[in-house]
Design a protein around this motif. Structure first.
Motif, PDB file in Angstrom:
ATOM      1  N   ASP A 111       1.004  -1.353  -0.130  1.00 59.48           N
ATOM      2  CA  ASP A 111       0.017  -0.098   0.065  1.00 59.48           C
ATOM      3  C   ASP A 111       0.945   1.322  -0.033  1.00 59.48           C
ATOM      4  N   HIS A 112       0.487   2.186  -0.913  1.00 58.94           N
ATOM      5  CA  HIS A 112       1.114   3.465  -0.893  1.00 58.94           C
ATOM      6  C   HIS A 112       0.227   4.605  -1.046  1.00 58.94           C
ATOM      7  N   HIS A 113       0.691   5.667  -0.323  1.00 54.01           N
ATOM      8  CA  HIS A 113      -0.057   7.075   0.038  1.00 54.01           C
ATOM      9  C   HIS A 113      -0.577   7.564  -1.399  1.00 54.01           C
ATOM     10  N   PRO A 114       0.232   7.720  -2.543  1.00 50.61           N
ATOM     11  CA  PRO A 114      -0.401   7.967  -3.553  1.00 50.61           C
ATOM     12  C   PRO A 114      -1.482   7.524  -4.214  1.00 50.61           C
ATOM     13  N   PHE A 115      -1.589   6.292  -3.776  1.00 50.98           N
ATOM     14  CA  PHE A 115      -3.044   5.581  -4.224  1.00 50.98           C
ATOM     15  C   PHE A 115      -3.969   5.804  -3.273  1.00 50.98           C
ATOM     16  N   ARG A 116      -3.785   5.863  -1.977  1.00 52.07           N
ATOM     17  CA  ARG A 116      -4.908   6.100  -1.217  1.00 52.07           C
ATOM     18  C   ARG A 116      -5.740   7.269  -1.413  1.00 52.07           C
ATOM     19  N   VAL A 117      -4.864   8.527  -1.900  1.00 51.46           N
ATOM     20  CA  VAL A 117      -5.536   9.691  -2.124  1.00 51.46           C
ATOM     21  C   VAL A 117      -6.883   9.570  -3.101  1.00 51.46           C
ATOM     22  N   LEU A 141       1.148   9.859 -11.536  1.00 44.73           N
ATOM     23  CA  LEU A 141       2.693  10.282 -11.411  1.00 44.73           C
ATOM     24  C   LEU A 141       2.784  11.420 -10.563  1.00 44.73           C
ATOM     25  N   ASP A 142       1.999  12.393 -10.944  1.00 42.58           N
ATOM     26  CA  ASP A 142       2.311  13.663 -10.306  1.00 42.58           C
ATOM     27  C   ASP A 142       1.859  13.547  -8.677  1.00 42.58           C
ATOM     28  N   THR A 143       0.937  12.850  -8.573  1.00 43.81           N
ATOM     29  CA  THR A 143       0.495  12.464  -6.944  1.00 43.81           C
ATOM     30  C   THR A 143       2.035  11.972  -6.278  1.00 43.81           C
ATOM     31  N   ILE A 144       2.473  10.952  -6.919  1.00 40.04           N
ATOM     32  CA  ILE A 144       3.607  10.457  -6.459  1.00 40.04           C
ATOM     33  C   ILE A 144       4.774  11.200  -6.274  1.00 40.04           C
ATOM     34  N   LEU A 145       5.304  12.068  -7.293  1.00 42.00           N
ATOM     35  CA  LEU A 145       6.082  12.897  -7.259  1.00 42.00           C
ATOM     36  C   LEU A 145       5.797  14.117  -5.803  1.00 42.00           C
ATOM     37  N   ASN A 146       4.575  14.351  -5.828  1.00 40.20           N
ATOM     38  CA  ASN A 146       4.201  15.258  -4.775  1.00 40.20           C
ATOM     39  C   ASN A 146       4.506  14.738  -3.171  1.00 40.20           C
ATOM     40  N   GLN A 147       4.247  13.404  -3.059  1.00 39.09           N
ATOM     41  CA  GLN A 147       4.726  12.665  -2.036  1.00 39.09           C
ATOM     42  C   GLN A 147       6.270  12.522  -1.578  1.00 39.09           C
ATOM     43  N   VAL A 148       6.717  12.252  -2.786  1.00 41.25           N
ATOM     44  CA  VAL A 148       8.462  12.360  -2.606  1.00 41.25           C
ATOM     45  C   VAL A 148       8.758  13.791  -1.946  1.00 41.25           C
ATOM     46  N   ALA A 149       8.210  14.834  -2.589  1.00 40.56           N
ATOM     47  CA  ALA A 149       8.900  16.359  -2.536  1.00 40.56           C
ATOM     48  C   ALA A 149       8.280  16.635  -0.870  1.00 40.56           C
ATOM     49  N   SER A 150       7.078  16.155  -0.680  1.00 38.66           N
ATOM     50  CA  SER A 150       6.819  16.388   0.790  1.00 38.66           C
ATOM     51  C   SER A 150       7.316  15.522   1.856  1.00 38.66           C
ATOM     52  N   THR A 151       7.629  14.422   1.590  1.00 42.15           N
ATOM     53  CA  THR A 151       8.545  13.821   2.550  1.00 42.15           C
ATOM     54  C   THR A 151       9.963  14.292   2.745  1.00 42.15           C
ATOM     55  N   LEU A 152      10.485  14.814   1.559  1.00 43.55           N
ATOM     56  CA  LEU A 152      12.030  15.241   1.699  1.00 43.55           C
ATOM     57  C   LEU A 152      11.734  16.768   2.462  1.00 43.55           C
ATOM     58  N   ARG A 153      10.643  17.586   2.297  1.00 48.01           N
ATOM     59  CA  ARG A 153      10.399  18.669   3.251  1.00 48.01           C
ATOM     60  C   ARG A 153      10.460  18.113   4.761  1.00 48.01           C
ATOM     61  N   HIS A 154       9.639  17.202   5.284  1.00 47.37           N
ATOM     62  CA  HIS A 154       9.413  16.574   6.404  1.00 47.37           C
ATOM     63  C   HIS A 154      10.843  16.429   6.761  1.00 47.37           C
ATOM     64  N   LEU A 198      15.920   7.207   5.028  1.00 51.80           N
ATOM     65  CA  LEU A 198      14.540   7.387   4.488  1.00 51.80           C
ATOM     66  C   LEU A 198      14.905   8.221   3.114  1.00 51.80           C
ATOM     67  N   VAL A 199      15.985   9.220   3.194  1.00 54.92           N
ATOM     68  CA  VAL A 199      16.488  10.004   1.953  1.00 54.92           C
ATOM     69  C   VAL A 199      17.149   8.932   1.080  1.00 54.92           C
ATOM     70  N   ASN A 200      17.650   7.948   1.553  1.00 54.51           N
ATOM     71  CA  ASN A 200      18.361   6.955   0.646  1.00 54.51           C
ATOM     72  C   ASN A 200      17.137   6.291  -0.378  1.00 54.51           C
TER      73      ASN A 200
END
Length: 285
Positions: A111-117, A141-154, A198-200
């Protein structure tokens, strides 16, 4: 589990396999079919109805690019690594996409967050109906990239807090302890280790993601709409920016780690000096 989305809809609808067996035309009308932990029977059914090969779990974990990106019989097959937070330690799991002019099929065994949305419209800020398979795929794809960006900001926010602890002066250290926070540099090292892991994982995900958009563009330009091409081009540029962002965070983590280890060494040396002085005094008593 099988979920599907028809043209004009914005959310995935789960459906019982028995219902599909009674009315197989449901899948033929769908522009997006999402398979989560599919059984062998479900995989075979989807393959038969859509005329597509569904990648097995073993095939999805191939590491060669030729096995993760290929086109055959008019269908485009793509796999990438996406981070999953369903365990105590976040780790990357492979997700596969199969694209044709008519259908978009996603296959995953995690399960992955980009699909839950896409489960309910309320989970998405921009909830709009999808008109074809490419539109749905680009949105994913856009949702997946948004999650990567959000996690990096975290991670960046986490590093900022750790930095305050590492370089705190005596007064600030007392303030931390007064607030009930455990001020221990060894804990900082552990937190930095988690951030680094996490970053790796995010880096590995971004690298695999970066290969998908150009491959898809190169093999589908004859049926992609101008807006989809524009969004995919933007995603390529955004992915490169995230790779640079990731490199900056890695450099910051290395700096904090070196600084923390150095401070721990200084503390240990000071403790040894104190013990040496005490031992010397005791020797003269």
């Amino acid at each position: 589990m099988i979920r599907f989305l028809n043209a004009g809809q914005s959310t995935l609808t789960p459906i019982e396999f028995e219902t599909l067996l009674k009315n197989p035309k449901i899948l033929n009308k769908a522009i997006w079919v999402d398979l989560l932990n599919p059984t062998d029977e479900e995989e075979l059914f989807v393959e038969t109805q859509l005329g597509l090969e569904i990648l097995t779990k073993e095939e999805m974990h191939e590491i060669e690019e030729s096995s993760r990106l290929f086109e055959t019989n008019g269908a485009i097959y793509m796999s990438c690594w996406l981070i999953a937070f369903d365990g105590e330690i976040p780790e990357n799991k492979s997700v596969a996409f199969v694209m044709t002019r008519k259908h978009f099929v996603s296959i995953r065994h995690s399960d992955h967050h980009p699909f839950r949305v896409f489960s309910t419209a309320s989970h998405r800020v921009k909830s709009q109906p999808f008109h074809d398979s490419a539109h749905a795929f680009v949105e994913v794809l856009d949702t997946i990239l948004n999650q990567v960006a959000s996690t990096l900001r975290h991670v960046e926010q986490k590093l900022n807090k750790l930095s305050l602890r590492v370089f705190a002066n005596e007064k600030e250290v007392k303030a931390f302890k007064k607030q009930g926070e455990n001020y221990d540099l060894k804990d900082v090292v552990q937190e930095l280790g988690k951030c680094n892991s996490l970053v790796n994982n995010l880096r590995e995900s971004a690298v695999s993601f970066q290969t998908i958009t150009p491959f898809f563009l190169a093999n589908s330009t004859d049926w992609l709409e101008a807006d989809d091409i524009k969004r995919l081009t933007t995603l390529e540029r955004d992915t490169r920016s995230l790779r640079e962002y990731d490199a900056q965070l890695s450099a910051e983590m290395n700096f904090l780690l070196d600084s923390t280890v150095g401070l721990i060494s200084i503390q240990q040396n000071q403790s040894m000096k104190v013990l040496s002085v005490v031992a010397l005094l005791l020797a003269f008593l």
